[in-house]
Motif scaffolding. Structure first.
Motif, short mmCIF file in Angstrom:
data_model
loop_
_atom_site.label_atom_id
_atom_site.label_comp_id
_atom_site.label_asym_id
_atom_site.label_seq_id
_atom_site.Cartn_x
_atom_site.Cartn_y
_atom_site.Cartn_z
N HIS A 143 0.84 -1.20 0.00
CA HIS A 143 0.00 0.00 0.00
C HIS A 143 0.88 1.26 0.00
CE1 HIS A 143 -3.15 2.81 1.06
NE2 HIS A 143 -4.03 1.84 0.84
N PRO A 144 0.69 2.16 -0.97
CA PRO A 144 1.55 3.35 -1.07
C PRO A 144 1.46 4.30 0.13
CG PRO A 144 -0.20 3.42 -2.73
CD PRO A 144 -0.29 2.10 -2.06
N LEU A 145 0.28 4.38 0.76
CA LEU A 145 0.14 5.25 1.92
C LEU A 145 1.01 4.76 3.08
CD1 LEU A 145 -1.20 7.69 3.27
CD2 LEU A 145 -3.12 6.19 3.88
N LEU A 146 1.09 3.46 3.26
CA LEU A 146 1.95 2.90 4.31
C LEU A 146 3.42 3.19 4.02
CD1 LEU A 146 0.15 -0.51 4.87
CD2 LEU A 146 0.18 1.46 6.41
N ARG A 147 3.81 3.02 2.78
CA ARG A 147 5.21 3.32 2.41
C ARG A 147 5.52 4.80 2.65
NH1 ARG A 147 3.85 0.42 -2.33
NH2 ARG A 147 4.13 2.33 -3.54
N TYR A 148 4.59 5.66 2.25
CA TYR A 148 4.79 7.10 2.41
C TYR A 148 4.93 7.48 3.88
CZ TYR A 148 3.85 12.07 2.59
OH TYR A 148 3.94 13.42 2.87
N GLU A 149 3.98 7.04 4.71
CA GLU A 149 4.01 7.40 6.13
C GLU A 149 5.23 6.82 6.83
OE1 GLU A 149 2.54 9.73 7.54
OE2 GLU A 149 0.65 10.02 6.52
N ALA A 150 5.63 5.62 6.45
CA ALA A 150 6.84 5.03 7.04
C ALA A 150 8.07 5.87 6.70
CB ALA A 150 7.01 3.60 6.56
N THR A 151 8.16 6.29 5.46
CA THR A 151 9.29 7.12 5.03
C THR A 151 9.27 8.46 5.74
OG1 THR A 151 9.36 6.03 2.88
CG2 THR A 151 10.42 8.18 3.03
N GLN A 152 8.09 9.06 5.84
CA GLN A 152 7.98 10.35 6.54
C GLN A 152 8.35 10.20 8.02
OE1 GLN A 152 8.04 12.02 3.58
NE2 GLN A 152 7.17 13.56 4.92
N ALA A 153 7.91 9.12 8.64
CA ALA A 153 8.24 8.89 10.06
C ALA A 153 9.75 8.73 10.23
CB ALA A 153 7.50 7.67 10.58
N LEU A 154 10.37 7.98 9.34
CA LEU A 154 11.83 7.82 9.42
C LEU A 154 12.53 9.16 9.22
CD1 LEU A 154 12.15 4.45 7.53
CD2 LEU A 154 12.85 4.87 9.90
N ARG A 155 12.01 9.96 8.33
CA ARG A 155 12.58 11.29 8.10
C ARG A 155 12.42 12.15 9.36
NH1 ARG A 155 10.55 12.59 3.07
NH2 ARG A 155 12.49 11.83 2.20
N THR A 156 11.24 12.11 9.97
CA THR A 156 10.99 12.85 11.21
C THR A 156 11.94 12.41 12.31
OG1 THR A 156 8.66 13.14 10.64
CG2 THR A 156 9.23 13.37 12.96
N GLY A 158 14.86 11.32 11.89
CA GLY A 158 16.25 11.52 11.48
C GLY A 158 16.95 10.22 11.12
N LEU A 159 16.18 9.22 10.72
CA LEU A 159 16.74 7.90 10.43
C LEU A 159 16.62 7.52 8.96
CD1 LEU A 159 15.20 5.99 13.48
CD2 LEU A 159 17.51 6.93 13.27
N LEU A 160 16.28 8.44 8.13
CA LEU A 160 16.03 8.12 6.73
C LEU A 160 17.26 7.57 6.04
CD1 LEU A 160 13.90 8.04 4.56
CD2 LEU A 160 14.61 10.31 3.87
N GLU A 161 18.42 8.14 6.35
CA GLU A 161 19.63 7.70 5.67
C GLU A 161 19.97 6.23 5.97
OE1 GLU A 161 19.54 10.69 7.35
OE2 GLU A 161 20.04 9.91 9.30
N SER A 162 19.50 5.68 7.08
CA SER A 162 19.77 4.31 7.40
C SER A 162 18.67 3.38 6.89
CB SER A 162 19.93 4.11 8.92
OG SER A 162 18.71 4.43 9.56
#
Length: 167
Positions: A143-156, A158-162
């Motif tokens: 589901h694209p919404l789940l992928r989006y929110e997971a990415t946004q949460a990781l960005r929030t 500060g863990l996106l790079e990992s």
């Protein structure tokens, strides 16, 4: 003024204009905490899903912790998934980390993608770095919404790079 709230909502109920409910949270949020009792009553008792959704959304924008019990009740028990999602997002904005165990539990037990996405949002805004593996796994969801929110949460967090980007 807060005294206009009953009139505003009565007018909206009579006109049935969805566009009015879309802009109302921003307007009501400007009223701030004085609007809290009325909004809590709407969240608890209004028959219309759209009005309860508006109340939950507005309560999130006001960010008054006095709304926590009613928002938690709506998140747990409202019959409309849309209202549960709005309540979850509002709870995240209130910043109470004591909700984290319940969020993790609900994430494991619910199958609704909208509610799961709202919980992922909550994990991010509540600063739950322990959820990084859950969020990284959610980036692989269909589901694209789940992928989006997971990415946004990781960005929030500060863990996106990992995390692997799989949008």
């Amino acid at each position: 003024a807060v005294e206009t709230l009953p009139f505003l909502f009565d007018s909206i109920r009579q006109t049935q204009e969805p566009g009015l409910l879309a802009v109302l949270p921003a307007l009501l949020a400007e009223m701030g905490s004085p609007a809290l009792p009325y909004l809590l009553q709407l969240l608890r008792t209004d028959e219309q899903e759209s009005v309860r959704f508006c109340a939950a959304t507005t309560l999130g924008r006001i960010r008054d912790c006095g709304a926590m019990p009613e928002l938690l009740q709506a998140f747990r028990y409202d019959t409309a998934i849309k209202v549960r999602v709005a309540a979850m997002r509002a709870l995240g904005l209130l910043g109470d980390r004591s909700l984290l165990p319940e969020l993790h539990n609900t994430l494991e037990t619910t199958t609704d993608p909208s509610l799961r996405a709202a919980i992922l949002f909550g994990l991010g805004v509540l600063g739950d770095t322990s959820a990084a593996p859950i969020l990284q796994k959610a980036q692989e969801e269909e589901h694209p919404l789940l992928r989006y929110e997971a990415t946004q949460a990781l960005r929030t967090l500060g863990l996106l790079e990992s995390a692997s980007l799989s949008q």
